[in-house]
Every structure is written in C-alpha cells, then in structure tokens.
Design an enzyme around this catalytic site. Structure first.
Site, short mmCIF file in Angstrom:
data_model
loop_
_atom_site.label_atom_id
_atom_site.label_comp_id
_atom_site.label_asym_id
_atom_site.label_seq_id
_atom_site.Cartn_x
_atom_site.Cartn_y
_atom_site.Cartn_z
N GLY A 82 98.75 3.95 45.00
CA GLY A 82 97.78 3.00 44.46
C GLY A 82 98.44 1.77 43.87
O GLY A 82 97.90 0.67 43.93
N SER A 83 99.63 1.96 43.30
CA SER A 83 100.37 0.81 42.76
C SER A 83 100.77 -0.14 43.87
O SER A 83 100.67 -1.37 43.73
CB SER A 83 101.61 1.30 42.00
OG SER A 83 101.22 2.08 40.89
N ASP A 190 90.56 4.85 39.71
CA ASP A 190 90.03 5.94 38.89
C ASP A 190 88.55 6.21 39.15
O ASP A 190 87.97 7.06 38.46
CB ASP A 190 90.18 5.60 37.40
CG ASP A 190 91.62 5.62 36.94
OD1 ASP A 190 92.47 6.09 37.70
OD2 ASP A 190 91.89 5.15 35.82
N SER A 211 93.90 4.93 44.61
CA SER A 211 95.07 5.79 44.53
C SER A 211 94.71 7.19 45.01
O SER A 211 93.63 7.70 44.71
CB SER A 211 95.59 5.89 43.09
OG SER A 211 96.61 6.88 43.00
N HIS A 216 93.95 11.95 41.07
CA HIS A 216 92.75 11.19 41.40
C HIS A 216 91.72 12.00 42.18
O HIS A 216 91.89 13.19 42.41
CB HIS A 216 93.15 9.90 42.11
CG HIS A 216 93.86 8.95 41.20
ND1 HIS A 216 93.19 8.13 40.31
CD2 HIS A 216 95.17 8.71 40.99
CE1 HIS A 216 94.07 7.43 39.61
NE2 HIS A 216 95.28 7.76 40.00
N ASN A 284 107.97 -2.26 53.31
CA ASN A 284 107.56 -1.08 54.06
C ASN A 284 106.88 -0.15 53.08
O ASN A 284 107.53 0.57 52.32
CB ASN A 284 108.76 -0.39 54.71
CG ASN A 284 108.36 0.88 55.45
OD1 ASN A 284 107.17 1.18 55.59
ND2 ASN A 284 109.32 1.63 55.92
#
Length: 443
Positions: A82-83, A190, A211, A216, A284
């Site tokens: 998710g980041s 979230d 995420s 999650h 990547n």
C-alpha cells in the site's frame, strides 16, 4: 506419480485438521489486527506455488480486474504494498502526460497531520510541499472546512486517508477539489468495503490506493494497488511500477501493439526495441501471481470480513457507551464504515493517562496501537521538511498524547470483545494513580 489435485486435497485436509485453540482470557493474545486465512486460501496459494507462478502474470491480471470490478473503478494496478501504491499515485500526478495540470516541485498538497507516514512521504519525495491540517476529535478525519481554509495559491492536490476505516466526507471534499482544479488522492488502505453517501470509498478520487498487508480487509501477504477511472493515469501508474518503460505488454508478451520495432522515441534510433524504451523515471514495484492467488481467494470473503468488522465495532461501542474518561469514536455522518479499529481518547480530566490504560490492557494480552503516527510533525523524520500548517493542530496533538485503539478484525470473537470491555471498565472504575505500578493496577 503424485497427482496435482491429490496434492491440493492433502493440503486442504492438513489445514482442516489443525485444531483452533480455545480462547483463554489473559492468556490468549487478542491481536489488534491480523489475516483470517482458511483452507481455500491455503490451497489457492499452494496451487500457484505448485504451478510456479512466481512472477506477475495471468493471476495478477485477473486479480486486478476482479478487484477493480469489486470496488467500482475502471482500472486497478497491483503493486507490492500500500505504501508503494501511494508513491505511485502521487508520482503519477507529476507525469508529462498531464500537460499543464501536472504537479511540479513546490506545489502544495493538503494532507492530515495525524495519520500514517506513507500517505505523506510521497509528497515530500516528489519535491512537493505538504500542507498539514487538523482532524475532527470524534471521527478522527479531516473536514471540508479545514480543507477549504488551507487552500492557497500553490495548492494543487489533496491526499487523505479514511481513518481506521471511517470515511472522511469525501463527496464534499471531492467537490472542493473539482471547484479549485485540484487532484484528489484517496488513501483507502484502511477502508475497503466502506461507503459514503451509499457510494464505495475508493471511487471518489482521481486515484485511490489500497493495502493488502495482513492487517487489512483482504490480504495478499504483502501487497497493494492503485485504482483509477482515468486511463491516462492508469497507464502512467503501470509504467512507473514497471521500471518506467513505455511498453504496455504484460509479462511474457512481446508485441501487443504490433509495432515492437517500429518506434522512434527520444534520441533513440528508429526500430529500437519498444520493450526497452523508458518514458518515466520508474521503479520495480510489481507483485506476483503467488500474491494474486491469495488475493483472489480472500476477495471472495470480503463481504463477510466487512460484516464481522462492523459487528465487532458495534459491540464495543454499545458496551462501552457512557464510560467515564474515555471519548468514544463516531462514524462520519452519511457513512457506513468497514472498520479497521476502535479508537478511544483519554479525556483531559481523566485520573489516568494513555500509558496507564495501554499498559494495563497489554498486561491482559489485549493488543493496542496508537493512532498511527499521531502528529507526524513531532517525529524526527519530519523536523526539517518544507511544509505549511493551516490553522492549529490541537486535535492531532491530543491524538499523539491521549489516543489508542483496539482491534475489530474478523478473528476477534464476541467472547474476546466482552473480555476487552470488562478489562477496560475494570481499569476505569478501579484506577488509582500509584507510583508503585506502571500497569495502572489498583494497589
């Protein structure tokens, strides 16, 4: 010779033979979050492993298509976290394909001071300037009024997360963004399954992110994705994720466009292999078919997962209603959250502090978490960044000092919820400040 189907049946039987230990209050840890994995998940993952689906391929593409359809967007781009999804979403808005609308270094992006770092980090990493605003003390979300007050001459975008699954007033904030020609990045990590004004979160922004970390709503182990209805942005995100290359072939393909050796781009000679022409400074950040196989199995259970989260949150809220010295959370009006956690804030007049109640709960094997970073600007990493603050950050500071949350994920049972409630009520009712005890226990 071992048959593939027989092998998978054996794996399923192995999973089903594993006994689930009973819950023992004070012994069994009640986690704040976690993955709920069953025999279907294990066999799906095993099948991909047996077939050696170790890179991104057909299953990754199928999961992208299935997840986009489930959320309600045209495109989804699977990534490794998710980041990374947030990084790709913000970076995509700096792409030349957007022309004069693209974000440039020094442009401002409004965001919340109280949140998770990687909602904000890509703003800084792209040379943009975060504008920090405060949150509402009941919903823990930014309000449209705070956004409007923060808009300045260089403000070009808004990037916000739905806190603990509780939607911020996204329809109104999307309208503000449209009115002021600003991009909206919706961090939905979230809040998968939440709705605002009966519309799924993740469908309001120019880009949204998810995420698939085990904490999650559905998991692929590590993983995430970027979603959008904008086909230009979808292609830019794909390029940035896949080394920055110009080619749009899927892994294993070689000539989808029919012109692999028919391009002349940049300063390269005519006919240079399009698979190795790069149009963006990329990364990547791909995921694998192994992850996608698990994601497809998990996605089939999303409705049940969301229902369990709502049930657990409502049970906590009902049984803790009226408790002294703890401010309980409220859903945003017009929303139906698919909750990530249950937040509580110790009131300023309480005879105990957050450390006391948190340590007491942890001693009872009830896991707690702070509200992510609290006020990000109080962390060492952000002490020297260029930024602007709109208004004050009073509630963000309260969150840093006095807020914590406990879990509501589907692995938590009614018995666990009742034990959590009893422990919280016992602490609040019997607490006496004592220098002898760091656990907040009555002496």
């Amino acid at each position: 010779m071992i048959d593939r189907d027989d092998l998978l049946r054996t794996i399923r039987e192995f999973h089903e033979q594993q006994a689930q230990p009973p819950f023992v209050p004070g012994v069994t840890e009640i986690q704040s979050s976690g993955a709920c994995l069953d025999a279907d998940d294990k066999t799906a993952l095993a099948a991909a492993a047996v077939d050696m689906r170790i890179a991104a391929g057909a299953l990754a593409h199928k999961f992208e298509t299935s997840f986009a359809r489930r959320i309600g967007t045209r495109k989804a781009r699977l990534t490794n976290s998710g980041s990374s999804a947030n990084l790709l979403a913000i970076t995509a808005l700096t792409a030349p394909e957007l022309g004069d609308a693209r974000l440039r270094p020094g442009d401002e992006v409004i965001t919340a001071a109280a949140g998770f770092p990687t909602t904000v980090n890509p703003i800084v990493q792209n040379g943009l300037e975060p504008v920090f605003v405060d949150i509402d003390e009941r919903t823990y979300n930014v309000t449209p009024e705070a956004i409007e007050a923060a808009i300045g001459p260089r403000t070009r975008a808004v990037a916000l997360a739905h806190t603990l699954g509780n939607p911020f007033p996204i329809a109104e904030i999307a309208e503000l963004c449209s009115k002021h020609d600003m991009f909206l990045i919706e961090d939905n990590c979230d809040a998968v399954g939440s709705t605002y004004r009966s519309r799924p979160t993740g469908t309001f922004g120019d880009l949204s992110t998810v995420s698939f970390y085990p904490a999650h709503h559905v998991t692929t182990g590590e993983g995430g994705c970027v979603l959008t209805d904008n086909l230009v942005l979808a292609r830019v995100v794909k390029s940035l994720r896949d080394w920055g290359r110009d080619c749009w072939c899927e892994p294993g393909e070689s000539n989808r466009c029919g012109r692999r050796f028919g391009f002349e781009l940049g300063g390269l000679p005519y006919g240079y292999d399009h698979k190795y022409i790069y149009s963006h400074i990329g990364y990547n950040l791909k995921a694998t078919d192994l992850q996608a196989a698990l994601g497809l199995s998990q996605l089939a259970k999303l409705d049940d997962f969301c229902a369990a989260r709502r049930h657990n949150w409502a049970r906590l809220r009902e049984q803790l209603d009226g408790i002294d010295h703890l401010r309980l959370p409220e859903p945003t009006p017009y929303s139906n959250p698919s909750w990530f956690g249950f937040a509580m804030t110790v009131t300023s007049d309480a005879p105990f502090d957050r450390v006391g109640i948190v340590n007491f709960l942890e001693s009872r094997r009830i896991a707690t978490r702070g509200l992510f970073a609290g006020n990000l600007l109080r962390h060492p990493a952000y002490s020297g960044i260029s930024h602007r603050i709109s208004g004050d950050l009073t509630v963000s500071d309260q969150v840093a000092d006095r807020t914590f949350w406990v879990g509501v994920y589907p692995g938590i049972t009614d018995e666990m919820i009742d034990y959590m409630v009893a422990s919280i009520r016992e602490f609040v009712a019997g607490y006496q400040r004592s220098p002898v005890s760091s656990l907040g226990e009555t002496r």
